[in-house]
Design a protein around this motif. Structure first.
Motif, short mmCIF file in Angstrom:
data_model
loop_
_atom_site.label_atom_id
_atom_site.label_comp_id
_atom_site.label_asym_id
_atom_site.label_seq_id
_atom_site.Cartn_x
_atom_site.Cartn_y
_atom_site.Cartn_z
N GLU A 155 -10.12 5.59 44.27
CA GLU A 155 -9.51 4.28 44.50
C GLU A 155 -8.00 4.33 44.29
OE1 GLU A 155 -8.72 1.08 45.77
OE2 GLU A 155 -10.89 1.35 45.80
N GLN A 156 -7.28 3.73 45.24
CA GLN A 156 -5.82 3.68 45.15
C GLN A 156 -5.36 2.54 44.25
OE1 GLN A 156 -4.27 3.01 49.08
NE2 GLN A 156 -5.35 1.07 49.37
N ASN A 157 -6.16 1.48 44.16
CA ASN A 157 -5.83 0.36 43.28
C ASN A 157 -6.32 0.70 41.87
OD1 ASN A 157 -4.71 -1.65 45.26
ND2 ASN A 157 -6.71 -1.30 46.18
N ALA A 158 -5.56 1.57 41.20
CA ALA A 158 -6.03 2.21 39.97
C ALA A 158 -6.32 1.22 38.85
CB ALA A 158 -5.03 3.26 39.51
N LYS A 159 -5.42 0.28 38.63
CA LYS A 159 -5.62 -0.68 37.53
C LYS A 159 -6.91 -1.46 37.71
CE LYS A 159 -1.02 -1.86 35.76
NZ LYS A 159 0.05 -2.89 35.74
N GLN A 160 -7.08 -2.01 38.91
CA GLN A 160 -8.26 -2.83 39.17
C GLN A 160 -9.54 -1.99 39.07
OE1 GLN A 160 -5.49 -2.70 40.92
NE2 GLN A 160 -4.82 -4.73 41.61
N ALA A 161 -9.48 -0.76 39.58
CA ALA A 161 -10.66 0.11 39.55
C ALA A 161 -11.02 0.50 38.12
CB ALA A 161 -10.40 1.36 40.40
N LEU A 162 -10.02 0.87 37.32
CA LEU A 162 -10.30 1.25 35.93
C LEU A 162 -10.83 0.06 35.13
CD1 LEU A 162 -7.24 3.58 35.18
CD2 LEU A 162 -9.65 4.26 35.40
N ASN A 163 -10.48 -1.13 35.57
CA ASN A 163 -10.94 -2.34 34.88
C ASN A 163 -12.46 -2.50 34.97
OD1 ASN A 163 -9.99 -4.56 33.34
ND2 ASN A 163 -10.43 -5.91 35.05
N ILE A 164 -13.07 -1.99 36.04
CA ILE A 164 -14.53 -2.09 36.19
C ILE A 164 -15.23 -0.76 35.88
CG2 ILE A 164 -14.30 -3.92 37.93
CD1 ILE A 164 -15.31 -1.80 40.00
N ALA A 165 -14.45 0.28 35.57
CA ALA A 165 -15.02 1.62 35.43
C ALA A 165 -15.55 1.88 34.02
CB ALA A 165 -13.97 2.67 35.76
N ASP A 166 -16.70 2.54 33.95
CA ASP A 166 -17.20 3.04 32.67
C ASP A 166 -16.39 4.26 32.23
OD1 ASP A 166 -19.73 1.38 32.18
OD2 ASP A 166 -19.99 2.06 34.24
N LYS A 167 -16.02 5.08 33.22
CA LYS A 167 -15.19 6.25 32.91
C LYS A 167 -14.22 6.49 34.05
CE LYS A 167 -18.52 9.37 32.60
NZ LYS A 167 -19.41 10.58 32.71
N GLY A 168 -13.10 7.14 33.73
CA GLY A 168 -12.09 7.42 34.73
C GLY A 168 -11.60 8.85 34.62
N PHE A 169 -11.23 9.39 35.76
CA PHE A 169 -10.67 10.74 35.84
C PHE A 169 -9.31 10.63 36.52
CE2 PHE A 169 -15.26 11.01 35.97
CZ PHE A 169 -15.55 11.99 35.03
N VAL A 170 -8.25 10.99 35.80
CA VAL A 170 -6.92 11.00 36.39
C VAL A 170 -6.63 12.44 36.83
CG1 VAL A 170 -4.47 10.54 36.07
CG2 VAL A 170 -6.16 9.11 34.88
N LEU A 171 -6.48 12.64 38.14
CA LEU A 171 -6.20 13.98 38.67
C LEU A 171 -4.72 14.11 39.01
CD1 LEU A 171 -9.13 14.76 41.16
CD2 LEU A 171 -9.06 14.97 38.66
#
Length: 234
Positions: free
Chosen positions: A191-207
């Motif tokens: 997802e390019q809309n990182a803030k919004q996506a991380l807001n609903i994510a259980d986990k995130g991977f920053v590459l």
């Protein structure tokens, strides 16, 4: 072990490697989001997990089974649904026909699944007889996600699902993605809309440059000052 894991993935499209020891994972009922700057290898990591990119090193396992050698088609049969960023609907076919195409591997009656898709995306029921090419960008994305759900996947993979849609449509799509995750399906999303996506994510991977820079819960990444400064615009 996570339900789906692409572990220590290294590879590219024939020339130099794009991924460098990258690891991505997601469990059932979880939303995992891959974010990072342009050219970080986000979509490449997703394609590697789906078998569209040969790995020089690493492996992919699904529900404890090594699927590294399986083709994308075989991975769909094993329970993986993939929605590409572009060209993800059959524009000349109706919405209903697009959904029926998603069930091409199934031998059973898929009427109930189609009803579930229509319940999830009510606008698709309204426009079931309309060619998908006449729909808005957000509605096409709903068709693409719905078609992937017709396979009854255990993992749903979404490559930039909100690209090119308005903020209101993006919020609606994210709400629907949360609903899908609540049914127990594992969701892996670039997802390019990182803030919004991380807001609903259980986990995130920053590459960054094909390698893991940060891995944590969505909430922890949103709260990390370095992540915010470097990748989320402050």
């Amino acid at each position: 072990m996570p339900f789906l894991i692409g572990e220590n993935m290294t590879g590219g499209y024939g020339g130099a490697d794009i991924l460098h020891g990258c690891t991505i994972s997601v469990d059932k009922g979880e939303i995992a989001v891959i974010v990072g700057p342009n050219g970080a290898g986000k979509s490449t990591a997703m394609k590697a997990v789906f078998g569209m990119l040969p790995l020089r090193e690493g492996r992919v396992t699904l529900d404890g089974q090594d699927i590294t050698g399986l083709s994308p088609q075989a991975r769909v049969a094993a329970g993986m649904g993939f929605v590409p960023q572009t060209s993800n609907v059959f524009t000349s076919m109706t919405v209903r026909e697009n959904l029926e195409m998603g069930a091409y591997l199934r031998q059973d009656d898929f009427t109930d699944t189609m009803e579930q898709v229509f319940d999830l995306f009510p606008i698709l029921r309204e426009k079931a007889a309309q060619p998908a090419g006449e729909l808005s960008g957000g509605q096409r994305q709903q068709v693409a996600v719905g078609r992937a759900l017709m396979t009854k996947p255990s993992v749903l993979m979404l490559d930039e699902p909100t690209a090119g849609v308005s903020p209101i449509v993006m919020d609606e799509l994210f709400d629907r993605i949360l609903e899908v995750a609540r049914t127990g399906i594992a969701i892996l999303m670039v997802e390019q809309n990182a803030k919004q996506a991380l807001n609903i994510a259980d986990k995130g991977f920053v590459l960054v440059q094909g390698a893991n820079r940060f891995t944590d819960t969505g909430a922890a990444l949103l709260a990390d000052p370095e992540v915010r400064r470097s990748f989320l615009g402050g």
